[in-house]
Design a protein around this motif. Structure first.
Motif, PDB file in Angstrom:
ATOM      1  N   SER A 256       0.519  -1.269  -0.384  1.00  0.00           N
ATOM      2  CA  SER A 256       0.303  -0.113  -0.128  1.00  0.00           C
ATOM      3  C   SER A 256       0.762   1.300   0.066  1.00  0.00           C
ATOM      4  CB  SER A 256      -0.812   0.115   1.150  1.00  0.00           C
ATOM      5  OG  SER A 256      -1.569  -0.926   1.509  1.00  0.00           O
ATOM      6  N   GLU A 306       4.214   0.226   2.877  1.00  0.00           N
ATOM      7  CA  GLU A 306       3.437  -0.659   4.066  1.00  0.00           C
ATOM      8  C   GLU A 306       3.571  -1.881   2.587  1.00  0.00           C
ATOM      9  OE1 GLU A 306       0.684  -1.871   7.800  1.00  0.00           O
ATOM     10  OE2 GLU A 306       1.092   0.448   7.105  1.00  0.00           O
ATOM     11  N   GLN A 340      -7.727  -1.441   2.360  1.00  0.00           N
ATOM     12  CA  GLN A 340      -8.233  -0.942   3.949  1.00  0.00           C
ATOM     13  C   GLN A 340      -7.225  -0.559   4.941  1.00  0.00           C
ATOM     14  OE1 GLN A 340     -11.054  -1.147   6.035  1.00  0.00           O
ATOM     15  NE2 GLN A 340     -11.704  -1.444   4.143  1.00  0.00           N
ATOM     16  N   THR A 341      -5.331  -0.831   3.681  1.00  0.00           N
ATOM     17  CA  THR A 341      -4.711  -0.047   5.017  1.00  0.00           C
ATOM     18  C   THR A 341      -4.549   1.357   4.550  1.00  0.00           C
ATOM     19  OG1 THR A 341      -3.971  -2.053   4.372  1.00  0.00           O
ATOM     20  CG2 THR A 341      -1.823  -0.603   4.972  1.00  0.00           C
ATOM     21  N   TYR A 343      -6.634   2.900   3.807  1.00  0.00           N
ATOM     22  CA  TYR A 343      -8.013   3.858   4.891  1.00  0.00           C
ATOM     23  C   TYR A 343      -7.084   3.772   5.928  1.00  0.00           C
ATOM     24  CZ  TYR A 343     -10.659   3.675   1.380  1.00  0.00           C
ATOM     25  OH  TYR A 343     -12.312   3.741   0.299  1.00  0.00           O
ATOM     26  N   ASN A 344      -6.398   3.753   6.424  1.00  0.00           N
ATOM     27  CA  ASN A 344      -6.432   3.508   7.904  1.00  0.00           C
ATOM     28  C   ASN A 344      -4.577   4.285   7.302  1.00  0.00           C
ATOM     29  OD1 ASN A 344      -7.177   1.258   8.829  1.00  0.00           O
ATOM     30  ND2 ASN A 344      -5.890   0.025   8.715  1.00  0.00           N
ATOM     31  N   LEU A 345      -3.992   4.493   6.786  1.00  0.00           N
ATOM     32  CA  LEU A 345      -2.689   4.885   6.626  1.00  0.00           C
ATOM     33  C   LEU A 345      -3.335   6.517   6.575  1.00  0.00           C
ATOM     34  CD1 LEU A 345      -0.270   3.266   4.304  1.00  0.00           C
ATOM     35  CD2 LEU A 345       0.054   3.400   6.856  1.00  0.00           C
ATOM     36  N   VAL A 347      -5.333   7.803   7.777  1.00  0.00           N
ATOM     37  CA  VAL A 347      -6.336   8.404   8.857  1.00  0.00           C
ATOM     38  C   VAL A 347      -4.879   9.065   9.801  1.00  0.00           C
ATOM     39  CG1 VAL A 347      -7.691   7.880  11.165  1.00  0.00           C
ATOM     40  CG2 VAL A 347      -8.459   6.826   9.238  1.00  0.00           C
ATOM     41  N   GLU A 348      -3.643   7.352   9.558  1.00  0.00           N
ATOM     42  CA  GLU A 348      -2.656   8.335   9.717  1.00  0.00           C
ATOM     43  C   GLU A 348      -1.524   9.675   9.756  1.00  0.00           C
ATOM     44  OE1 GLU A 348      -0.166   5.086  10.870  1.00  0.00           O
ATOM     45  OE2 GLU A 348      -1.300   3.385  11.234  1.00  0.00           O
TER      46      GLU A 348
END
Length: 354
Positions: A256, A306, A340-341, A343-345, A347-348
């Motif tokens: 990702s 990642e 999904q990864t 989206y998580n990145l 957000v961070e």
């Protein structure tokens, strides 16, 4: 006395003669026979003064050498003499034809010593790439790496190749679109850098040889999507990469990439011109073509790459690659993992450029 005529000295009564530039015969007669030697000495002194002035205006050789050595240390590091000698030896060997390429045209030495060396400052200083999960890349045997594609220009493929080389000590063999191999110069560079045609036959052959193969299933739909659809994965094709992984029994590593979407924000397209030139799209960004060549400079966005945990395929039956529903399910699993990864990145990530 009041009516006396005033005659200027040295003019013999003729106005204006006092401005003559050469000495009169009377004055020349006063110079002795040794005057020629004095004149030569005077000329030599003038020439010496001019030489001294020229030397003062120039750069002393010692200072010039110090400047060159300082520049070499800045570019090549403290051990610049050794590195320069290595580059000279490399150039000598390559001019003599003493190097190897594989059946696909891949030149590992040229890629590591030149191609990736050019990309490394861009990754470290401009994009400031943060790498996560590099330990999930197997150190040997065949591996299929699947990543999202974005950025208008496929810079993300080059950066991923560099990261894999520096953090996993492996060369990434990229599967590229047909268009890459129809462009002059680009085709040769791509071949030398390890790219090959994005087809199942080449992919399976590389995987069976134990290579780390990289694929970007979104293709031109990913890098050519508008900025408003950033980080929304496009369709992953028909799952040909999953079939290749199943037939060879290699793991799939999802990758990702966050940050590439912002280097060339695509706000428009010129489809008529694209069809005329035979390319997928002609991008319009906030700076191109408005600023001309300056608009080709990528924006310095902060990147995160990642690598996820490998998805095994060796547990499937031999004929699993021929089952379209199973291939679709595994393809969807890889796609959802990357999405999904992302989206998580996002957000961070606190800021795009910091």
């Amino acid at each position: 006395m009041g009516d006396a005529q005033i005659i200027p000295l040295g003019t013999r009564g003729k106005p204006g003669r006092g401005r003559r530039q050469t000495a009169s015969s009377a004055a020349r007669s006063l110079v002795d026979r040794g005057g020629d030697s004095a004149k030569d000495a005077a000329h030599a002194e003038v020439r010496a003064d001019r030489a001294d002035a020229t030397e003062r205006r120039g750069i002393p050789a010692a200072d010039l050498l110090d400047a060159v050595a300082g520049g070499a240390r800045e570019v090549l590091g403290a051990n610049w003499e050794r590195r320069l000698a290595e580059w000279v030896a490399l150039l000598r060997r390559r001019l003599a034809g003493d190097y190897q390429v594989d059946e696909f045209g891949f030149d590992p030495e040229l890629t590591a010593r030149l191609g990736l060396a050019i990309a490394r400052p861009l990754a470290e200083k401009w994009f400031r790439i943060e790498v996560r999960g590099a330990e999930n890349i197997p150190s040997e045997d065949g591996v299929l790496l699947v990543a999202n594609h974005s950025g208008t220009v496929p810079v993300d493929a080059i950066m991923t190749s560099l990261v894999v080389h520096d953090h996993a000590a492996r060369h990434l063999r990229m599967l590229a679109a047909d268009l890459v191999f129809t462009l002059p110069f680009v085709s040769e560079v791509a071949r030398k850098g390890g790219a090959t045609l994005a087809c199942s036959e080449d992919a399976e052959r590389l995987l069976r040889q134990g290579e780390l193969v990289g694929v970007w299933p979104e293709g031109f739909k990913g890098i050519g999507k508008p900025y408003s659809e950033r980080y929304k994965l496009q369709r992953f094709g028909r799952g040909g990469f999953v079939s290749a992984a199943m037939r060879t029994g290699v793991p799939i590593v999802p990758c990702s990439i966050v940050g590439a979407e912002e280097i060339y924000p695509m706000v428009g397209n010129v489809p008529a011109l694209a069809r005329l030139l035979g390319v997928p799209y002609i991008p319009i960004t906030p700076f191109f073509p408005l600023l001309g060549p300056l608009g080709l400079v990528p924006l310095p966005s902060k990147w995160i790459i990642e690598f996820g945990e490998p998805i095994r395929t060796d547990a499937y039956a031999q004929d699993a690659a021929d089952d379209p529903m199973l291939v679709f399910n595994v393809t969807d699993q890889v796609r959802e993992t990357i999405q999904q990864t992302l989206y998580n990145l996002l957000v961070e990530r606190r800021a795009v450029f910091f």
